[in-house]
Design an enzyme around this catalytic site. Structure first.
Site, mmCIF file in Angstrom:
data_model
loop_
_atom_site.group_PDB
_atom_site.id
_atom_site.type_symbol
_atom_site.label_atom_id
_atom_site.label_comp_id
_atom_site.label_asym_id
_atom_site.label_seq_id
_atom_site.Cartn_x
_atom_site.Cartn_y
_atom_site.Cartn_z
ATOM 1 N N SER A 221 0.748 -1.097 0.016
ATOM 2 C CA SER A 221 0.072 -0.007 -0.005
ATOM 3 C C SER A 221 0.883 1.424 -0.081
ATOM 4 C CB SER A 221 -0.894 -0.141 1.136
ATOM 5 O OG SER A 221 -1.428 1.278 1.472
ATOM 6 N N TYR B 3 -1.236 0.266 10.583
ATOM 7 C CA TYR B 3 -1.441 -0.357 9.228
ATOM 8 C C TYR B 3 -0.293 0.119 8.442
ATOM 9 C CZ TYR B 3 -3.503 -0.916 4.800
ATOM 10 O OH TYR B 3 -3.577 -1.379 3.554
HETATM 11 P P1 NDP Z 1 -11.485 -6.220 0.921
HETATM 12 O O1 NDP Z 1 -11.777 -5.767 2.453
HETATM 13 O O2 NDP Z 1 -12.237 -5.906 -0.250
HETATM 14 O O3 NDP Z 1 -10.696 -7.565 0.803
HETATM 15 C C1 NDP Z 1 -9.910 -8.011 1.521
HETATM 16 C C2 NDP Z 1 -9.619 -9.602 1.341
HETATM 17 O O4 NDP Z 1 -8.899 -9.775 2.251
HETATM 18 C C3 NDP Z 1 -10.944 -10.232 1.691
HETATM 19 O O5 NDP Z 1 -11.134 -11.263 0.690
HETATM 20 C C4 NDP Z 1 -10.817 -11.007 2.965
HETATM 21 O O6 NDP Z 1 -11.616 -12.336 2.862
HETATM 22 C C5 NDP Z 1 -9.531 -11.257 2.990
HETATM 23 N N1 NDP Z 1 -8.841 -11.182 4.415
HETATM 24 C C6 NDP Z 1 -8.918 -10.528 5.383
HETATM 25 N N2 NDP Z 1 -8.338 -11.129 6.505
HETATM 26 C C7 NDP Z 1 -8.163 -12.480 6.252
HETATM 27 C C8 NDP Z 1 -7.574 -13.530 6.747
HETATM 28 N N3 NDP Z 1 -7.016 -13.594 8.177
HETATM 29 N N4 NDP Z 1 -7.219 -14.608 6.107
HETATM 30 C C9 NDP Z 1 -7.549 -14.759 4.876
HETATM 31 N N5 NDP Z 1 -8.200 -13.846 4.050
HETATM 32 C C10 NDP Z 1 -8.168 -12.670 4.735
HETATM 33 O O7 NDP Z 1 -10.343 -5.046 0.717
HETATM 34 P P2 NDP Z 1 -9.114 -4.945 -0.663
HETATM 35 O O8 NDP Z 1 -9.400 -5.613 -1.674
HETATM 36 O O9 NDP Z 1 -9.203 -3.487 -0.735
HETATM 37 O O10 NDP Z 1 -7.621 -5.394 -0.073
HETATM 38 C C11 NDP Z 1 -7.019 -6.566 -0.395
HETATM 39 C C12 NDP Z 1 -5.422 -5.931 -0.083
HETATM 40 O O11 NDP Z 1 -5.271 -4.534 -0.489
HETATM 41 C C13 NDP Z 1 -5.260 -5.716 1.463
HETATM 42 O O12 NDP Z 1 -4.111 -6.153 1.825
HETATM 43 C C14 NDP Z 1 -5.274 -4.203 1.705
HETATM 44 O O13 NDP Z 1 -4.466 -4.047 2.563
HETATM 45 C C15 NDP Z 1 -4.612 -3.899 0.333
HETATM 46 N N6 NDP Z 1 -4.825 -2.519 -0.053
HETATM 47 C C16 NDP Z 1 -6.180 -1.955 -0.056
HETATM 48 C C17 NDP Z 1 -6.360 -0.632 -0.599
HETATM 49 C C18 NDP Z 1 -7.719 0.105 -0.706
HETATM 50 O O14 NDP Z 1 -7.690 1.325 -0.509
HETATM 51 N N7 NDP Z 1 -8.544 -0.647 -0.995
HETATM 52 C C19 NDP Z 1 -5.183 0.269 -1.162
HETATM 53 C C20 NDP Z 1 -3.859 -0.395 -0.717
HETATM 54 C C21 NDP Z 1 -3.677 -1.874 -0.277
HETATM 55 P P3 NDP Z 1 -12.232 -12.959 4.113
HETATM 56 O O15 NDP Z 1 -12.909 -11.630 5.040
HETATM 57 O O16 NDP Z 1 -13.319 -13.739 3.434
HETATM 58 O O17 NDP Z 1 -11.252 -13.889 4.802
HETATM 59 C C1 8X3 Z 2 -5.054 1.473 1.639
HETATM 60 C C2 8X3 Z 2 -4.819 2.840 1.165
HETATM 61 O O1 8X3 Z 2 -4.227 5.334 2.071
HETATM 62 O O2 8X3 Z 2 -6.177 3.917 3.034
HETATM 63 O O3 8X3 Z 2 -3.921 0.811 1.914
HETATM 64 O O4 8X3 Z 2 -3.838 3.404 3.547
HETATM 65 S S1 8X3 Z 2 -4.826 3.989 2.536
#
Ligand code: NDP
Ligand code: 8X3
Length: 260
Positions: free
Chosen positions: A145, A158
């Site tokens: 991120s 985070y």
């Molecule tokens: P979502 O919340 O839509 O997806 C997160 C996914 O992670 C879900 O499928 C969830 O599945 C899974 N997950 C969470 N905890 C666990 C666990 N303990 N075991 C297995 N699976 C897990 O968010 P995003 O798609 O946005 O996030 C995906 C990645 O991208 C993350 O690492 C997030 O930090 C990162 N990210 C997101 C950004 C944003 O602005 N959206 C920007 C930058 C990075 P389930 O709950 O079914 O287990």
């Molecule tokens: C998700 C982007 O800026 O909310 O990783 O941390 S931010």
């Protein structure tokens, strides 16, 4: 669509939502075989069915909690029972919990963020690497991120967790140099997925405010980046990619359109 990924085995953690689910569809369109993992298996079942319709010759799923070593090990044992080889590992599972300043931080939030974003990646790589090492040209793609590169108030844990992911990626890149395996981090900025809903523990109004007046990244934008990185020829490694929406020039510099 004929691709270097056709018939390759792709494992995606956190495939039940957001980037992971969108990436599964993009890989499926290239004819890749999918191993999907997350805790919400009902969603994985629906996704696997959709992926098959989109062109994946094999899309299978299994419960995975990356916060638990036994669960990760059991998941990878299941992977072994399906295939002896793994070509692409997408460590995407993770997210944020809360936006509290450190003075008000909750142990349970901090612990979950480190368990998923940091230890989850380490556990997955440790467990799955032996399935990748015999097949040079494979790639590990970790989802980091912009938070791992720039700190912001309320983001201490985070940001630290995603900075940890970045350093794990860099260490792995060094450790695996000479094996033919590639290691990459893709570091998105604000993207509208379930991320903010999870961060604010179901508070949909607060989650929506994050994207107010902004055209954020969509899950599909990041999914395309993931697949593009995986699709480079085996001698090309995109070590680190930062991807932000046009409205976000930096973590703090976000252009918001006002209403009316
Ligand atoms: P979502 O919340 O839509 O997806 C997160 C996914 O992670 C879900 O499928 C969830 O599945 C899974 N997950 C969470 N905890 C666990 C666990 N303990 N075991 C297995 N699976 C897990 O968010 P995003 O798609 O946005 O996030 C995906 C990645 O991208 C993350 O690492 C997030 O930090 C990162 N990210 C997101 C950004 C944003 O602005 N959206 C920007 C930058 C990075 P389930 O709950 O079914 O287990
Ligand atoms: C998700 C982007 O800026 O909310 O990783 O941390 S931010």
């Amino acid at each position: 669509m004929k691709s270097i990924l056709t018939d390759k085995w792709v494992l995606i953690t956190g495939a039940s939502s957001g980037f992971g689910a969108a990436a599964a569809i993009e890989f499926a369109r290239r004819g890749a075989r999918l191993l999907l993992g997350a805790r919400r298996v009902d969603r994985l079942a629906a996704l696997a069915e959709q992926a098959s319709k989109e062109g994946s010759p094999q899309a299978v799923f299994h419960f995975l909690d990356v916060a638990s070593t036994p669960s990760v090990n059991e998941y990878v044992e299941w992977v072994r029972s399906v295939t002896p080889r793994l070509d692409v590992l997408v460590n995407n599972a993770g997210g944020a919990l809360g936006l509290d300043p450190v003075a008000e931080g909750k142990d349970s939030d901090w612990e979950t963020m480190f368990q998923t974003n940091v230890l989850g990646v380490l556990r997955m790589v440790r467990a799955a690497l032996s399935l990748m090492l015999p097949y040079p040209g494979g790639i590990i793609i970790n989802i980091g991120s912009v938070a791992g590169r720039t700190a912001y108030e309320g983001g201490a844990a985070y940001c630290a967790a995603k900075a940890g992911e970045l350093q794990i990626t860099r260490a792995l890149r060094l450790e695996l140099c000479g094996t033919g395996l590639r290691v990459a981090t893709i570091d998105p900025g604000m993207a509208e997925t379930e991320f903010s809903l999870v961060r604010f523990k179901g508070d949909a109004k607060r989650a929506a405010q994050v994207y107010e007046g902004v055209q954020p990244l969509r899950a599909e934008d990041v999914a395309e980046a993931i697949v593009w990185v995986a699709e480079r020829p085996p001698h090309v490694c995109i070590d680190e990619m930062v991807i932000k929406c046009t409205d976000q020039a930096a973590v703090y510099k976000v252009h918001r359109r006002t209403k009316g």
